[in-house]
Scaffold this motif. Structure first.
Motif, PDB file in Angstrom:
ATOM      1  N   LEU A 167       9.485 -13.573  32.215  1.00  0.00           N
ATOM      2  CA  LEU A 167       8.554 -14.658  32.473  1.00  0.00           C
ATOM      3  C   LEU A 167       7.153 -14.124  32.251  1.00  0.00           C
ATOM      4  N   PHE A 168       6.392 -14.766  31.385  1.00  0.00           N
ATOM      5  CA  PHE A 168       5.017 -14.367  31.080  1.00  0.00           C
ATOM      6  C   PHE A 168       4.094 -15.432  31.663  1.00  0.00           C
ATOM      7  N   VAL A 169       3.485 -15.107  32.805  1.00  0.00           N
ATOM      8  CA  VAL A 169       2.552 -16.016  33.462  1.00  0.00           C
ATOM      9  C   VAL A 169       1.178 -15.695  32.908  1.00  0.00           C
ATOM     10  N   THR A 185      -7.317 -10.730  28.170  1.00  0.00           N
ATOM     11  CA  THR A 185      -6.261  -9.782  28.534  1.00  0.00           C
ATOM     12  C   THR A 185      -4.888 -10.411  28.319  1.00  0.00           C
ATOM     13  N   CYS A 186      -4.759 -11.692  28.681  1.00  0.00           N
ATOM     14  CA  CYS A 186      -3.492 -12.404  28.459  1.00  0.00           C
ATOM     15  C   CYS A 186      -3.198 -12.530  26.973  1.00  0.00           C
ATOM     16  N   GLN A 187      -4.217 -12.809  26.179  1.00  0.00           N
ATOM     17  CA  GLN A 187      -4.039 -12.929  24.735  1.00  0.00           C
ATOM     18  C   GLN A 187      -3.558 -11.607  24.139  1.00  0.00           C
ATOM     19  N   LYS A 188      -4.149 -10.501  24.586  1.00  0.00           N
ATOM     20  CA  LYS A 188      -3.733  -9.179  24.106  1.00  0.00           C
ATOM     21  C   LYS A 188      -2.303  -8.869  24.525  1.00  0.00           C
ATOM     22  N   LYS A 214       0.070 -10.892  22.391  1.00  0.00           N
ATOM     23  CA  LYS A 214       0.139 -10.315  21.047  1.00  0.00           C
ATOM     24  C   LYS A 214       1.051  -9.085  21.048  1.00  0.00           C
ATOM     25  N   TRP A 215       0.915  -8.231  22.074  1.00  0.00           N
ATOM     26  CA  TRP A 215       1.740  -7.031  22.170  1.00  0.00           C
ATOM     27  C   TRP A 215       3.218  -7.401  22.329  1.00  0.00           C
ATOM     28  N   LEU A 216       3.499  -8.373  23.172  1.00  0.00           N
ATOM     29  CA  LEU A 216       4.884  -8.815  23.350  1.00  0.00           C
ATOM     30  C   LEU A 216       5.467  -9.303  22.024  1.00  0.00           C
ATOM     31  N   ASN A 229       6.129  -6.552  19.495  1.00  0.00           N
ATOM     32  CA  ASN A 229       7.266  -5.726  19.881  1.00  0.00           C
ATOM     33  C   ASN A 229       8.557  -6.521  20.015  1.00  0.00           C
ATOM     34  N   ASN A 230       8.511  -7.762  19.515  1.00  0.00           N
ATOM     35  CA  ASN A 230       9.689  -8.636  19.476  1.00  0.00           C
ATOM     36  C   ASN A 230      10.386  -8.768  20.830  1.00  0.00           C
ATOM     37  N   LEU A 231       9.581  -8.895  21.872  1.00  0.00           N
ATOM     38  CA  LEU A 231      10.128  -9.086  23.211  1.00  0.00           C
ATOM     39  C   LEU A 231      10.202 -10.580  23.523  1.00  0.00           C
ATOM     40  N   LYS A 232      11.306 -10.982  24.077  1.00  0.00           N
ATOM     41  CA  LYS A 232      11.495 -12.402  24.392  1.00  0.00           C
ATOM     42  C   LYS A 232      10.879 -12.720  25.740  1.00  0.00           C
TER      43      LYS A 232
END
Length: 64
Positions: free
Chosen positions: A6-8, A15-18, A21-23, A26-29
């Motif tokens: 869960l990405f809140v 910071t959330c945008q970065k 982008k990192w997620l 890195n192909n993280l669901k």
């Protein structure tokens, strides 16, 4: 086994945008949850805190 998190987030937060982008890079669901439109409940916060092992102040923006 692939885990989805869960990405809140707050879309206007740099910071959330970065982090998003990192997620993605890195192909993280993940499932997005806009913090303003869908505020965490007391039960959410209690659960996240108990599972994290982190100090409570880590869950709050104390810098701005």
């Amino acid at each position: 086994m692939e885990v989805e998190m869960l990405f809140v987030y707050y879309p206007r937060c740099s910071t959330c945008q970065k982090a998003k982008k990192w997620l993605d890079e890195n192909n993280l669901k993940y499932t997005e949850r806009h913090i303003v439109e869908d505020n965490p409940t007391y039960e959410d916060l209690k659960d996240w805190y108990s599972r994290s092992g982190l100090p409570l102040k880590k869950f709050f923006n104390t810098s701005g």
